[in-house]
Structures are given as structure tokens and as C-alpha cells.
Design a protein around this motif. Structure first.
Motif, short mmCIF file in Angstrom:
data_model
loop_
_atom_site.label_atom_id
_atom_site.label_comp_id
_atom_site.label_asym_id
_atom_site.label_seq_id
_atom_site.Cartn_x
_atom_site.Cartn_y
_atom_site.Cartn_z
N ALA A 152 2.07 -7.20 -11.43
CA ALA A 152 2.72 -7.61 -10.19
C ALA A 152 3.20 -6.39 -9.41
CB ALA A 152 3.88 -8.55 -10.49
N ALA A 153 3.80 -5.44 -10.12
CA ALA A 153 4.27 -4.22 -9.46
C ALA A 153 3.10 -3.42 -8.89
CB ALA A 153 5.06 -3.37 -10.44
N PHE A 154 2.01 -3.34 -9.64
CA PHE A 154 0.83 -2.61 -9.17
C PHE A 154 0.28 -3.26 -7.90
CE2 PHE A 154 -3.75 -1.68 -9.19
CZ PHE A 154 -3.72 -0.29 -9.26
N THR A 155 0.24 -4.57 -7.88
CA THR A 155 -0.25 -5.30 -6.70
C THR A 155 0.64 -5.05 -5.49
OG1 THR A 155 -1.23 -7.01 -8.09
CG2 THR A 155 -0.79 -7.60 -5.79
N ALA A 156 1.96 -4.93 -5.74
CA ALA A 156 2.93 -4.75 -4.66
C ALA A 156 3.19 -3.28 -4.35
CB ALA A 156 4.25 -5.44 -5.02
N LEU A 157 2.41 -2.37 -4.94
CA LEU A 157 2.71 -0.94 -4.87
C LEU A 157 2.83 -0.44 -3.44
CD1 LEU A 157 3.09 1.79 -6.28
CD2 LEU A 157 0.59 2.02 -6.31
N ASP A 158 1.91 -0.78 -2.56
CA ASP A 158 1.96 -0.28 -1.19
C ASP A 158 3.26 -0.68 -0.51
OD1 ASP A 158 -0.54 0.89 -1.43
OD2 ASP A 158 -1.61 -0.82 -0.57
N LEU A 161 6.29 1.27 -2.03
CA LEU A 161 6.33 2.64 -1.53
C LEU A 161 6.79 2.72 -0.08
CD1 LEU A 161 3.04 4.01 -3.13
CD2 LEU A 161 5.35 4.83 -3.63
N ALA A 162 6.58 1.65 0.67
CA ALA A 162 6.95 1.65 2.08
C ALA A 162 8.43 1.36 2.31
CB ALA A 162 6.10 0.63 2.84
N VAL A 163 9.15 0.95 1.27
CA VAL A 163 10.57 0.59 1.43
C VAL A 163 11.39 1.85 1.71
CG1 VAL A 163 12.61 -0.31 0.26
CG2 VAL A 163 10.41 -1.49 0.03
N ASP A 164 12.14 1.82 2.78
CA ASP A 164 13.04 2.93 3.12
C ASP A 164 14.12 3.02 2.05
OD1 ASP A 164 14.09 5.03 4.54
OD2 ASP A 164 15.10 3.78 6.04
N GLY A 165 14.29 4.20 1.47
CA GLY A 165 15.27 4.38 0.41
C GLY A 165 14.66 4.46 -0.97
N ILE A 166 13.41 4.08 -1.11
CA ILE A 166 12.68 4.31 -2.37
C ILE A 166 12.03 5.68 -2.27
CG2 ILE A 166 10.75 3.59 -3.81
CD1 ILE A 166 13.18 1.77 -4.05
N ASP A 167 12.44 6.58 -3.15
CA ASP A 167 11.96 7.96 -3.09
C ASP A 167 10.70 8.18 -3.91
OD1 ASP A 167 14.27 9.28 -1.61
OD2 ASP A 167 15.30 8.25 -3.24
N ALA A 202 -1.88 8.82 -6.49
CA ALA A 202 -2.49 9.12 -5.19
C ALA A 202 -1.78 8.37 -4.06
CB ALA A 202 -3.97 8.75 -5.21
N LYS A 203 -1.46 7.11 -4.29
CA LYS A 203 -0.78 6.33 -3.25
C LYS A 203 0.64 6.85 -3.01
CE LYS A 203 -3.30 1.97 -3.24
NZ LYS A 203 -3.18 0.49 -3.27
N ALA A 204 1.31 7.26 -4.07
CA ALA A 204 2.64 7.83 -3.89
C ALA A 204 2.58 9.10 -3.05
CB ALA A 204 3.28 8.11 -5.25
N HIS A 205 1.66 10.00 -3.38
CA HIS A 205 1.52 11.24 -2.61
C HIS A 205 1.16 10.94 -1.15
CE1 HIS A 205 2.12 14.01 -5.89
NE2 HIS A 205 1.18 13.45 -6.62
N ALA A 206 0.26 9.99 -0.94
CA ALA A 206 -0.16 9.66 0.42
C ALA A 206 1.00 9.09 1.24
CB ALA A 206 -1.32 8.66 0.38
N ALA A 207 1.92 8.41 0.57
CA ALA A 207 3.08 7.82 1.25
C ALA A 207 4.22 8.83 1.40
CB ALA A 207 3.57 6.59 0.49
N GLY A 208 4.03 10.04 0.90
CA GLY A 208 5.09 11.05 0.96
C GLY A 208 6.19 10.79 -0.04
N LYS A 209 5.86 10.09 -1.12
CA LYS A 209 6.85 9.75 -2.14
C LYS A 209 6.53 10.49 -3.44
CE LYS A 209 8.88 6.77 0.65
NZ LYS A 209 9.21 5.36 0.40
N LEU A 210 7.49 10.47 -4.37
CA LEU A 210 7.35 11.15 -5.65
C LEU A 210 6.76 10.20 -6.69
CD1 LEU A 210 10.87 12.84 -5.65
CD2 LEU A 210 8.69 13.88 -4.97
N CYS A 211 6.23 10.76 -7.77
CA CYS A 211 5.73 9.91 -8.84
C CYS A 211 6.03 10.55 -10.19
CB CYS A 211 4.24 9.62 -8.69
SG CYS A 211 3.18 11.07 -8.60
N GLY A 212 6.56 9.74 -11.09
CA GLY A 212 6.89 10.18 -12.42
C GLY A 212 6.32 9.25 -13.46
N ILE A 213 6.30 9.71 -14.70
CA ILE A 213 5.76 8.91 -15.80
C ILE A 213 6.32 9.45 -17.11
CG2 ILE A 213 3.71 10.37 -16.12
CD1 ILE A 213 2.11 7.77 -16.61
#
Length: 254
Positions: A152-158, A161-167, A202-213
Motif C-alpha cells: 500500500a505504501a509503495f502504491t502511494a509512494l508518489d 513524497l509530494a506531501v509538504d513536510g515529508i523530507d 529513484a523517485k525520492a531523488h527525483a522528488a528532491g527528497k531523501l531516502c534511507g534503509i
């Protein structure tokens, strides 16, 4: 330099993952080369008091604290920030609405709804205390990581990432493997999740956001950084202790 500025500048940060809420353990870990420490309140036994104590120790060592809060405990997100944490990981962010609620707890207006109630002193690099400039600086330097660990999270990823305040987003690869396989396996290193992980980064970088794991071991840490993840807690403090003993005994017996 803040954790946010390091990550936003493109630095890869390998972090400790902490499950042992003891001051002597934290003091010892702070004498290692880890520059960041993730305190686990979701599956680890960290509570309010131990987070408060640990953040102070980590700050005194000139290093960075991230806290993973329990599921849906957005009240603890703002409290951990008041204690001095620089980042929060929120598990089970499965929808845009979940992400909005999390962001609201993390950021001061106009971005979110975080209330004023500092406990520890402000970093010297922030604007004048209590000013609008200060609030803007805090919003920029406190990191909200939404966990992506279900289909569900993967489907809603875009949308997340677009939410203001999610880094940024943070993947729990074991849980993600469970969701991706519909409960057929739990394996953080399975090849089945490599392409979706690559897409998340890739989607996080394209959105200007960070990604961790999270990386359970050095091999997976290298694999995940190769996919584009830049905030990577490696293994866990209980494993560090076991590995140290095993390495020592192996050296004696060789």
C-alpha cells in the motif's frame, strides 16, 4: 553540521541502530566512528526517559540522533524533537493521509501543526530563538522520514513524497519483503525487492527528497547504497556486541 545538511548535500551517512537503552552502552557507541544513532521505540525497548537520556549523550558527543517512534505515535515525534532529536522515522505510513498527519506533528506552521515546547537549547546555527526565522530553520533541519514497508505504501509512494513536510522515505526491507511476497518470506536481502527498492530511491531523488534503509549487514549496506539510499543504519547494537566477542575469540583460537 546538521544531519539534514549532510544528507541534503549528498553525503552517505552510515548510522548505528540502537536497541539497548543504557547510558553506558550509548556512551561507548559514541566513541566509535558512527556519526548518527537511530533509537528504536517501535520494536526496541526505548521509552521516553531513555530517549531523553540518550539524546543528551549523543548531542554531547557532537553526533546526530534519529528516533523511530511506535506506530501512530505522532505525539512522540514532536516530543523527541523537543528532546533534541534531529530526525524521526514513522513506521507504517501507508497512505497520503498518514503522511500528512505525520508531517503535521513534525513541522511548525505554516507547514505543519507542531506546538511550541522546547526542552533542550537550540543549536547555535538556527535563527534567533522564538523568531519566525528560527521556526523556518527548525522545519528545514528536522527530518521526517515516512516508512515504506507495505505494498500500500509503495502504491502511494508518489503522493507520500509530494506531501509538504515529508523530507524523505525510509524502507524496512524485512517488512517490505513480507508485503512484497504477500507473506511468503521475510528476507531483507531477497533479490525480489531489488527493483522496487531501486524505484523507491529513484523517485525520492527525483522528488528532491531523501531516502534511507536499514541494512542488517555490511554486504547489504553496500548493495543498498548502490541503489541510491544515503541514510543507512547498519546492523544493531546487540549484534555489535556479539560480533566483537566472536572476532576476539576467533583471533585467539586462530
Amino acid at each position: 553540521m546538521s544531519l539534514a545538511s549532510r544528507l541534503k548535500a549528498g553525503e552517505t551517512v552510515f548510522s548505528a541502530w540502537c536497541n539497548l537503552p543504557h547510558t553506558l552502552v550509548m556512551e561507548t557507541l559514541c566513541r566509535t566512528d558512527f556519526t548518527a544513532f537511530m533509537l528504536d521505540m517501535q520494536h526496541g525497548p526505548f521509552d521516553t526517559q531513555s530517549v531523553l537520556q540518550s539524546v543528551g549523550i549523543i548531542q554531547s558527543a557532537g553526533k546526530h540522533t534519529v528516533v523511530r517512534i511506535p506506530v501512530d505515535r505522532f505525539d512522540m515525534a514532536s516530543r523527541a524533537l523537543d528532546f533534541g532529536a534531529e530526525g524521526i522515522i514513522a513506521p507504517m505510513i501507508n497512505s497520503v493521509e498518514d503522511a500528512r498527519r505525520f508531517a503535521a506533528s513534525m513541522k511548525y506552521p505554516p507547514v505543519g501543526e507542531r506546538s511550541w515546547g522546547q526542552l533542550r537549547g537550540r543549536p547555535a546555527s538556527y535563527g534567533a530563538g522564538g523568531s519566525g526565522g528560527y521556526l523556518t530553520e527548525v522545519n528545514a533541519k528536522t527530518l521526517a522520514f515516512a516508512m515504506i514497508e507495505t505494498r500500500a505504501a509503495f502504491t502511494a509512494l508518489d503522493g507520500i513524497l509530494a506531501v509538504d513536510g515529508i523530507d524523505g522515505v525510509f524502507v524496512g526491507p524485512a517488512d517490505f519483503s513480507i508485503g512484497w511476497s504477500n507473506g511468503a518470506e521475510v528476507d531483507a536481502g531477497t533479490q525480489a525487492i531489488i527493483e522496487p527498492l531501486r524505484e523507491i530511491a529513484a523517485k525520492a531523488h527525483a522528488a528532491g527528497k531523501l531516502c534511507g534503509i536499514y541494512a542488517p549487514n555490511a554486504e547489504l549496506a553496500k548493495r543498498f547504497t548502490g541503489l541510491g539510499f544515503t541514510y543507512v543504519p547498519v546492523s544493531v547494537d546487540t549484534a555489535y556486541l556479539q560480533l566483537g566477542v566472536q572476532t576476539l575469540l576467533a583471533a585467539i583460537q586462530s
